[in-house]
Design a protein around this motif. Structure first.
Motif, PDB file in Angstrom:
ATOM      1  N   UNK A   1       3.835   9.703  -1.271  1.00 38.99           N
ATOM      2  CA  UNK A   1       3.862  10.337   0.045  1.00 38.99           C
ATOM      3  C   UNK A   1       4.514  11.709   0.036  1.00 38.99           C
ATOM      4  N   UNK A   2       4.145  12.464   1.056  1.00 40.68           N
ATOM      5  CA  UNK A   2       4.754  13.763   1.314  1.00 40.68           C
ATOM      6  C   UNK A   2       4.774  13.958   2.827  1.00 40.68           C
ATOM      7  N   UNK A   3       5.764  14.676   3.331  1.00 41.21           N
ATOM      8  CA  UNK A   3       5.861  14.969   4.760  1.00 41.21           C
ATOM      9  C   UNK A   3       5.661  16.469   4.947  1.00 41.21           C
ATOM     10  N   UNK A   4       4.799  16.838   5.888  1.00 40.28           N
ATOM     11  CA  UNK A   4       4.387  18.227   6.054  1.00 40.28           C
ATOM     12  C   UNK A   4       5.105  18.920   7.210  1.00 40.28           C
ATOM     13  N   UNK A   5       4.964  20.227   7.247  1.00 37.94           N
ATOM     14  CA  UNK A   5       5.606  21.054   8.266  1.00 37.94           C
ATOM     15  C   UNK A   5       5.086  20.703   9.660  1.00 37.94           C
ATOM     16  N   UNK A   6       5.932  20.902  10.671  1.00 36.03           N
ATOM     17  CA  UNK A   6       5.580  20.560  12.046  1.00 36.03           C
ATOM     18  C   UNK A   6       4.306  21.252  12.511  1.00 36.03           C
ATOM     19  N   UNK A   7       4.094  22.507  12.134  1.00 30.60           N
ATOM     20  CA  UNK A   7       2.926  23.248  12.601  1.00 30.60           C
ATOM     21  C   UNK A   7       1.625  22.746  11.981  1.00 30.60           C
ATOM     22  N   UNK A   8       1.728  21.914  10.930  1.00 31.53           N
ATOM     23  CA  UNK A   8       0.533  21.368  10.290  1.00 31.53           C
ATOM     24  C   UNK A   8       0.119  20.018  10.880  1.00 31.53           C
ATOM     25  N   UNK A   9       0.916  19.467  11.780  1.00 33.68           N
ATOM     26  CA  UNK A   9       0.548  18.219  12.446  1.00 33.68           C
ATOM     27  C   UNK A   9      -0.792  18.363  13.169  1.00 33.68           C
ATOM     28  N   UNK A  10      -1.453  17.223  13.408  1.00 28.82           N
ATOM     29  CA  UNK A  10      -2.618  17.235  14.281  1.00 28.82           C
ATOM     30  C   UNK A  10      -2.196  17.335  15.738  1.00 28.82           C
ATOM     31  N   UNK A  11      -1.041  16.702  16.047  1.00 25.22           N
ATOM     32  CA  UNK A  11      -0.572  16.646  17.430  1.00 25.22           C
ATOM     33  C   UNK A  11       0.888  17.056  17.489  1.00 25.22           C
ATOM     34  N   UNK A  12       1.379  17.246  18.717  1.00 18.20           N
ATOM     35  CA  UNK A  12       2.766  17.643  18.893  1.00 18.20           C
ATOM     36  C   UNK A  12       2.869  19.015  19.518  1.00 18.20           C
ATOM     37  N   UNK A  13       4.108  19.453  19.742  1.00 18.07           N
ATOM     38  CA  UNK A  13       4.348  20.704  20.463  1.00 18.07           C
ATOM     39  C   UNK A  13       3.741  21.914  19.760  1.00 18.07           C
ATOM     40  N   UNK A  14       3.782  21.909  18.417  1.00 11.92           N
ATOM     41  CA  UNK A  14       3.305  23.094  17.679  1.00 11.92           C
ATOM     42  C   UNK A  14       2.237  22.733  16.648  1.00 11.92           C
ATOM     43  N   UNK A  15       1.723  21.513  16.696  1.00 14.18           N
ATOM     44  CA  UNK A  15       0.796  21.060  15.674  1.00 14.18           C
ATOM     45  C   UNK A  15      -0.622  21.557  15.868  1.00 14.18           C
TER      46      UNK A  15
ATOM     47  N   UNK B   1      11.079   9.340  12.137  1.00 14.59           N
ATOM     48  CA  UNK B   1      10.996   8.845  10.765  1.00 14.59           C
ATOM     49  C   UNK B   1      11.929   9.611   9.810  1.00 14.59           C
ATOM     50  N   UNK B   2      13.226   9.453   9.935  1.00 13.74           N
ATOM     51  CA  UNK B   2      14.154  10.224   9.093  1.00 13.74           C
ATOM     52  C   UNK B   2      14.022   9.930   7.601  1.00 13.74           C
ATOM     53  N   UNK B   3      13.340   8.833   7.235  1.00  7.23           N
ATOM     54  CA  UNK B   3      13.141   8.526   5.811  1.00  7.23           C
ATOM     55  C   UNK B   3      11.958   9.275   5.221  1.00  7.23           C
ATOM     56  N   UNK B   4      11.211  10.018   6.035  1.00  5.95           N
ATOM     57  CA  UNK B   4      10.104  10.836   5.523  1.00  5.95           C
ATOM     58  C   UNK B   4      10.665  12.188   5.084  1.00  5.95           C
ATOM     59  N   UNK B   5      11.109  12.246   3.834  1.00  6.50           N
ATOM     60  CA  UNK B   5      11.791  13.455   3.364  1.00  6.50           C
ATOM     61  C   UNK B   5      11.088  13.986   2.116  1.00  6.50           C
ATOM     62  N   UNK B   6      10.571  15.205   2.213  1.00  8.54           N
ATOM     63  CA  UNK B   6      10.009  15.907   1.064  1.00  8.54           C
ATOM     64  C   UNK B   6       8.850  15.126   0.456  1.00  8.54           C
ATOM     65  N   UNK B   7       8.963  14.779  -0.820  1.00  9.02           N
ATOM     66  CA  UNK B   7       7.907  14.084  -1.557  1.00  9.02           C
ATOM     67  C   UNK B   7       8.531  12.884  -2.259  1.00  9.02           C
ATOM     68  N   UNK B   8       7.856  11.712  -2.201  1.00  8.13           N
ATOM     69  CA  UNK B   8       8.490  10.511  -2.751  1.00  8.13           C
ATOM     70  C   UNK B   8       7.433   9.448  -3.064  1.00  8.13           C
ATOM     71  N   UNK B   9       7.837   8.496  -3.915  1.00 12.99           N
ATOM     72  CA  UNK B   9       7.061   7.282  -4.148  1.00 12.99           C
ATOM     73  C   UNK B   9       7.964   6.103  -3.830  1.00 12.99           C
ATOM     74  N   UNK B  10       7.534   5.272  -2.895  1.00 13.79           N
ATOM     75  CA  UNK B  10       8.301   4.091  -2.499  1.00 13.79           C
ATOM     76  C   UNK B  10       7.337   3.115  -1.834  1.00 13.79           C
ATOM     77  N   UNK B  11       7.826   1.928  -1.490  1.00 15.74           N
ATOM     78  CA  UNK B  11       6.947   0.955  -0.847  1.00 15.74           C
ATOM     79  C   UNK B  11       7.759   0.019   0.034  1.00 15.74           C
ATOM     80  N   UNK B  12       7.107  -0.468   1.094  1.00 14.87           N
ATOM     81  CA  UNK B  12       7.814  -1.242   2.100  1.00 14.87           C
ATOM     82  C   UNK B  12       7.918  -2.724   1.843  1.00 14.87           C
ATOM     83  N   UNK B  13       7.306  -3.228   0.752  1.00 10.81           N
ATOM     84  CA  UNK B  13       7.380  -4.662   0.472  1.00 10.81           C
ATOM     85  C   UNK B  13       7.253  -4.881  -1.027  1.00 10.81           C
ATOM     86  N   UNK B  14       8.388  -4.940  -1.718  1.00  8.72           N
ATOM     87  CA  UNK B  14       8.410  -5.180  -3.162  1.00  8.72           C
ATOM     88  C   UNK B  14       9.294  -6.409  -3.385  1.00  8.72           C
ATOM     89  N   UNK B  15       8.670  -7.524  -3.738  1.00  8.20           N
ATOM     90  CA  UNK B  15       9.369  -8.824  -3.783  1.00  8.20           C
ATOM     91  C   UNK B  15      10.111  -9.085  -2.478  1.00  8.20           C
TER      92      UNK B  15
END
Length: 249
Positions: free
Chosen positions: A114-128, A11-25
């Motif tokens: 939305x906001x995207x968090x650090x890898x170690x804060x994931x529920x799952x994954x190599x270091x989550x 998900x390269x579009x998950x960057x930092x903190x943002x407000x956006x939406x996937x269906x606007x008109x």
């Protein structure tokens, strides 16, 4: 973007903190692909700092890939001087305005605050090794698509447990909001995804229409803290937030 160890590169579009939406008109402003919609900076009407709060106010245009105006927004970020060394707090407010035509925020899970968090804060994954909890008592994977006043995502960074809570303003449309919060570190409040989250047959159930030349406002508080949601007293902090708000007109 900085390339850090153990980064999943999803998900390269998950960057930092943002407000956006996937269906606007019918336009996708969430995924940041070449032929999708774009949110374009217009101006900073206000940037100031003080002893108690710093304010950044910005105006943006939401444009189709061809450059046609879909809607505008004015967003305000208020960053507060922390009262304690182990916390940070800021408010995000956005007013979305329709031009001479109505604007439909469509029902999709792909949104919104939305906001995207650090890898170690994931529920799952190599270091989550993280955890999610909401005000309704749901935890971890069961928080996805649920409605709640607040949601907290916490986990280890550099050997210390830290977290972020997002508070849904009680005067927001459709409060309490649904939460698009994932085990891979995406953390989002989405008031427009009803059919996705509740698995309804009506795919337009969550549509929200802004009439021509009208606007709608959403407000959120971000509370950054040490410890988990209990140690940081997130439920108490949310009640303090609610009590501090001006009465609804």
């Amino acid at each position: 973007m900085k390339n850090v160890p153990d980064e999943e590169h999803d998900h390269p579009h998950h960057r930092s903190l943002w407000f956006a939406h996937g269906a606007v008109n019918g336009q996708d402003f969430w995924s940041e692909q070449k032929d999708f919609g774009r949110i374009v900076h217009v101006s900073f009407p206000e940037i100031k700092s003080g002893k108690r709060v710093a304010i950044i106010r910005e105006k943006n245009n939401w444009l189709t890939a061809g450059g046609a105006l879909v809607c505008t927004d004015e967003r305000t970020l208020r960053i507060y001087n922390p009262s304690a060394a182990d916390e940070r707090c800021f408010d995000f407010e956005i007013t979305l305005s329709a031009p001479d035509q109505p604007v439909t925020f469509g029902d999709t899970k792909e949104g919104s605050m939305a906001i995207r968090l650090a890898e170690s804060m994931r529920l799952k994954g190599k270091v989550g090794h993280g955890h999610i909890v909401n005000s309704a008592g749901d935890r971890d994977d069961s928080t996805w698509g649920k409605r709640a006043n607040w949601c907290d995502y916490n986990g280890p960074i550099n050997g210390k447990i830290v977290g972020i809570a997002i508070f849904d303003h009680p005067q927001n449309p459709r409060h309490p909001t649904w939460w698009h919060v994932r085990d891979y570190g995406l953390f989002a409040a989405n008031p427009f995804g009803q059919h996705d989250f509740e698995k309804l047959s009506n795919k337009d159930a969550g549509n929200l229409i802004i009439p021509p030349r009208k606007s709608i406002t959403f407000r959120y508080r971000f509370y950054l803290h040490e410890g988990d949601e209990r140690q940081a007293r997130i439920a108490e902090k949310y009640q303090q937030y609610v009590k501090s708000l001006p009465p609804k007109l």
